[in-house]
Motif scaffolding. Structure first.
Motif, PDB file in Angstrom:
ATOM      1  N   SER A  10     -18.331  16.168  10.362  1.00 19.43           N
ATOM      2  CA  SER A  10     -19.184  16.155   9.177  1.00 19.43           C
ATOM      3  C   SER A  10     -18.916  17.304   8.215  1.00 19.43           C
ATOM      4  N   ASN A  11     -17.891  18.104   8.477  1.00 18.85           N
ATOM      5  CA  ASN A  11     -17.540  19.184   7.547  1.00 18.85           C
ATOM      6  C   ASN A  11     -16.614  18.612   6.476  1.00 18.85           C
ATOM      7  N   ILE A  12     -17.199  17.953   5.491  1.00 14.41           N
ATOM      8  CA  ILE A  12     -16.434  17.170   4.520  1.00 14.41           C
ATOM      9  C   ILE A  12     -16.236  17.970   3.231  1.00 14.41           C
ATOM     10  N   VAL A  13     -14.981  18.043   2.804  1.00 16.85           N
ATOM     11  CA  VAL A  13     -14.614  18.738   1.574  1.00 16.85           C
ATOM     12  C   VAL A  13     -14.058  17.711   0.595  1.00 16.85           C
ATOM     13  N   ASN A  14     -14.642  17.616  -0.581  1.00 23.08           N
ATOM     14  CA  ASN A  14     -14.165  16.680  -1.603  1.00 23.08           C
ATOM     15  C   ASN A  14     -12.948  17.285  -2.302  1.00 23.08           C
ATOM     16  N   VAL A  15     -11.785  16.644  -2.138  1.00 21.08           N
ATOM     17  CA  VAL A  15     -10.544  17.170  -2.729  1.00 21.08           C
ATOM     18  C   VAL A  15      -9.981  16.215  -3.785  1.00 21.08           C
ATOM     19  N   LYS A  16     -10.793  15.262  -4.217  1.00 19.65           N
ATOM     20  CA  LYS A  16     -10.289  14.243  -5.146  1.00 19.65           C
ATOM     21  C   LYS A  16      -9.684  14.861  -6.402  1.00 19.65           C
ATOM     22  N   ASP A  17     -10.307  15.916  -6.926  1.00 17.97           N
ATOM     23  CA  ASP A  17      -9.805  16.527  -8.146  1.00 17.97           C
ATOM     24  C   ASP A  17      -8.558  17.380  -7.910  1.00 17.97           C
ATOM     25  N   ASP A  18      -8.239  17.653  -6.636  1.00 15.46           N
ATOM     26  CA  ASP A  18      -7.050  18.442  -6.306  1.00 15.46           C
ATOM     27  C   ASP A  18      -5.821  17.568  -6.070  1.00 15.46           C
ATOM     28  N   VAL A  19      -5.987  16.258  -6.136  1.00 15.97           N
ATOM     29  CA  VAL A  19      -4.863  15.337  -5.949  1.00 15.97           C
ATOM     30  C   VAL A  19      -4.060  15.273  -7.250  1.00 15.97           C
ATOM     31  N   LYS A  20      -2.783  15.637  -7.177  1.00 12.19           N
ATOM     32  CA  LYS A  20      -1.940  15.720  -8.374  1.00 12.19           C
ATOM     33  C   LYS A  20      -0.879  14.632  -8.341  1.00 12.19           C
ATOM     34  N   GLU A  21      -0.788  13.894  -9.423  1.00 12.87           N
ATOM     35  CA  GLU A  21       0.156  12.781  -9.487  1.00 12.87           C
ATOM     36  C   GLU A  21       1.593  13.277  -9.526  1.00 12.87           C
ATOM     37  N   ILE A  22       2.489  12.527  -8.853  1.00 11.09           N
ATOM     38  CA  ILE A  22       3.931  12.746  -8.940  1.00 11.09           C
ATOM     39  C   ILE A  22       4.507  11.659  -9.832  1.00 11.09           C
ATOM     40  N   ASP A  23       5.174  12.076 -10.892  1.00  9.41           N
ATOM     41  CA  ASP A  23       5.789  11.140 -11.828  1.00  9.41           C
ATOM     42  C   ASP A  23       7.172  10.747 -11.304  1.00  9.41           C
ATOM     43  N   MET A  24       7.335   9.479 -10.949  1.00 11.16           N
ATOM     44  CA  MET A  24       8.604   8.985 -10.434  1.00 11.16           C
ATOM     45  C   MET A  24       9.546   8.520 -11.541  1.00 11.16           C
ATOM     46  N   GLU A  25       9.267   8.916 -12.751  1.00 14.21           N
ATOM     47  CA  GLU A  25      10.077   8.563 -13.914  1.00 14.21           C
ATOM     48  C   GLU A  25      10.193   7.036 -14.009  1.00 14.21           C
ATOM     49  N   ASP A  26      11.394   6.521 -14.154  1.00 19.56           N
ATOM     50  CA  ASP A  26      11.573   5.076 -14.311  1.00 19.56           C
ATOM     51  C   ASP A  26      11.998   4.387 -13.015  1.00 19.56           C
ATOM     52  N   VAL A  27      11.891   5.096 -11.893  1.00 13.95           N
ATOM     53  CA  VAL A  27      12.305   4.523 -10.612  1.00 13.95           C
ATOM     54  C   VAL A  27      11.221   3.562 -10.132  1.00 13.95           C
ATOM     55  N   LEU A  28      11.603   2.310  -9.908  1.00 15.95           N
ATOM     56  CA  LEU A  28      10.651   1.301  -9.434  1.00 15.95           C
ATOM     57  C   LEU A  28      10.610   1.312  -7.914  1.00 15.95           C
ATOM     58  N   ILE A  29       9.429   1.544  -7.372  1.00 19.28           N
ATOM     59  CA  ILE A  29       9.239   1.632  -5.924  1.00 19.28           C
ATOM     60  C   ILE A  29       8.086   0.727  -5.549  1.00 19.28           C
ATOM     61  N   GLY A  30       8.235  -0.003  -4.431  1.00 21.03           N
ATOM     62  CA  GLY A  30       7.195  -0.913  -3.976  1.00 21.03           C
ATOM     63  C   GLY A  30       5.896  -0.200  -3.655  1.00 21.03           C
ATOM     64  N   ALA A  31       4.830  -0.980  -3.541  1.00 16.88           N
ATOM     65  CA  ALA A  31       3.488  -0.417  -3.394  1.00 16.88           C
ATOM     66  C   ALA A  31       3.343   0.436  -2.139  1.00 16.88           C
ATOM     67  N   VAL A  32       3.903  -0.026  -1.018  1.00 19.41           N
ATOM     68  CA  VAL A  32       3.794   0.719   0.236  1.00 19.41           C
ATOM     69  C   VAL A  32       5.157   1.302   0.562  1.00 19.41           C
ATOM     70  N   ALA A  33       5.262   2.624   0.504  1.00 17.77           N
ATOM     71  CA  ALA A  33       6.528   3.309   0.744  1.00 17.77           C
ATOM     72  C   ALA A  33       6.244   4.560   1.567  1.00 17.77           C
ATOM     73  N   LYS A  34       7.279   5.051   2.238  1.00 18.62           N
ATOM     74  CA  LYS A  34       7.119   6.185   3.143  1.00 18.62           C
ATOM     75  C   LYS A  34       7.848   7.410   2.608  1.00 18.62           C
ATOM     76  N   PRO A  35       7.118   8.526   2.360  1.00 15.16           N
ATOM     77  CA  PRO A  35       7.766   9.758   1.913  1.00 15.16           C
ATOM     78  C   PRO A  35       8.228  10.620   3.096  1.00 15.16           C
ATOM     79  N   TYR A  36       9.367  11.284   2.926  1.00 17.31           N
ATOM     80  CA  TYR A  36       9.900  12.222   3.906  1.00 17.31           C
ATOM     81  C   TYR A  36      10.355  13.483   3.172  1.00 17.31           C
TER      82      TYR A  36
END
Length: 333
Positions: A30-56
């Motif tokens: 129950s120690n919940i921290v709201n981090v929604k505003d700390d989520v920063k978008e990564i711009d993938m430029e013009d690279v088309l990637i499917g909806a479900v992908a795995k980052p490494y």
């Protein structure tokens, strides 16, 4: 007689202590921290990637595996700036093509990317230095693993030692999954034989830290985390507040990473077939003690950890396809 009674009491207490050492129970998270505003978008430029992908994270690169692509299956970016570099991995059934892409792993010493083809039962080797300098470069076959157990996620150390989670096909409609270590030279896997007594179909999210001698299995079907050392010895079972030994037909842990000396795991907690996905990250120490929950406020598909920049990088089902969270203040406080 008194001495005998004292001895029996001592042995009984010792047995209880030993059992407690190997089990931890979380009554609430129950120690919940709201981090929604700390989520920063990564711009993938013009690279088309499917909806479900795995980052490494592979050395200085952020590598995205797009298993649904009909063209190039792997996209490489600079992990510092997220600038696009190149794409690789041709879809197809040829000997140097990928029919069904599985996991990837990184050889930092050689700058080799190892790509598992689950359909052709082989691992292809792509040298990124050669790819960057030669547009006609073609991969080589690193290993053919036949019908042996093969990794669905692994951490490469050298050709004779990797740690990972492994799939062993048992029939046309079933498979077994567990963790262990692997010799890529021989294809031999030494698998952990432990399965929790309540678990009839082990399904896990895997993470490992050679630095901290820790291997983690976060259970997808139970609110359960199993911690091992790198020899494969069970150190502790950690039971969450939604633990049910009879099973509850819910999806629990989605993905996991070891972030410095913390375990970070995405958590669902909804019906196995119909749920809203994982929207929170539970944070534990390496002993399995619960620390906090990060409420991301978006559905998390897959994640990885960039140790150098202290970032969790996520593939999301939201207004952002890829994003990151600066984790230092959350894992060090």
């Amino acid at each position: 007689m008194k001495a005998l009674l004292y001895l029996l009491m001592f042995l009984l207490c010792s047995a209880c202590s030993s059992k407690g050492k190997n089990e931890k129970w979380h009554k609430q998270r129950s120690n919940i921290v709201n981090v929604k505003d700390d989520v920063k978008e990564i711009d993938m430029e013009d690279v088309l990637i499917g909806a479900v992908a795995k980052p490494y994270i592979c050395g200085k690169y952020l590598v995205i595996v797009d298993c649904k692509s009909v063209d190039k299956l792997i996209h490489v970016f600079d992990k510092q700036t997220f600038k696009y570099i190149l794409s690789l991995g041709d879809m197809g059934q040829g000997p140097k093509e990928i029919t069904v892409i599985g996991s990837i792993a990184w050889n930092e010493k050689e700058h080799d990317l190892y790509v598992t083809d689950n359909a052709q039962h082989q691992i292809l080797r792509y040298n990124l230095d050669s790819l960057l300098n030669d547009p006609l470069y073609v991969p080589t076959v690193k290993l053919k693993f036949g019908n042996a157990a093969f990794p669905d996620n692994y951490y490469y150390i050298n050709d004779t030692l990797s740690y990972g989670s492994f799939i062993q096909v048992t029939s046309s409609s079933s498979f077994e999954q567990t963790s262990g270590k692997w010799n890529m030279m021989t294809g031999e896997a030494k698998l952990i034989d432990y399965v929790h007594p309540a678990d009839k179909k082990k399904r896990i999210a895997f993470a490992v830290s050679p630095k901290y001698n820790t291997l983690v299995e976060c259970n997808r079907r139970y609110d359960l985390i199993s911690l091992y050392n790198l020899v494969g010895e069970l150190q502790c079972n950690v039971y969450g507040p939604n633990w049910d030994k009879n099973g509850d037909r819910k999806e629990h842990f989605g993905d996991a990473a070891i972030c410095d000396d913390k375990i970070v795991a995405s958590y669902v907690g909804g019906d196995w077939n119909h749920n809203d996905g994982a929207k929170v990250l539970h944070v534990f120490n390496l002993a399995g003690d619960y620390l906090k929950t990060l409420d991301v406020g978006r559905e998390i598909n897959r994640l990885c950890y960039d140790e150098e920049n202290k970032r969790i990088i996520m593939n999301l089902d939201s207004e952002y396809q890829f994003a990151y969270i600066e984790m230092e203040k959350y894992i060090n406080n």
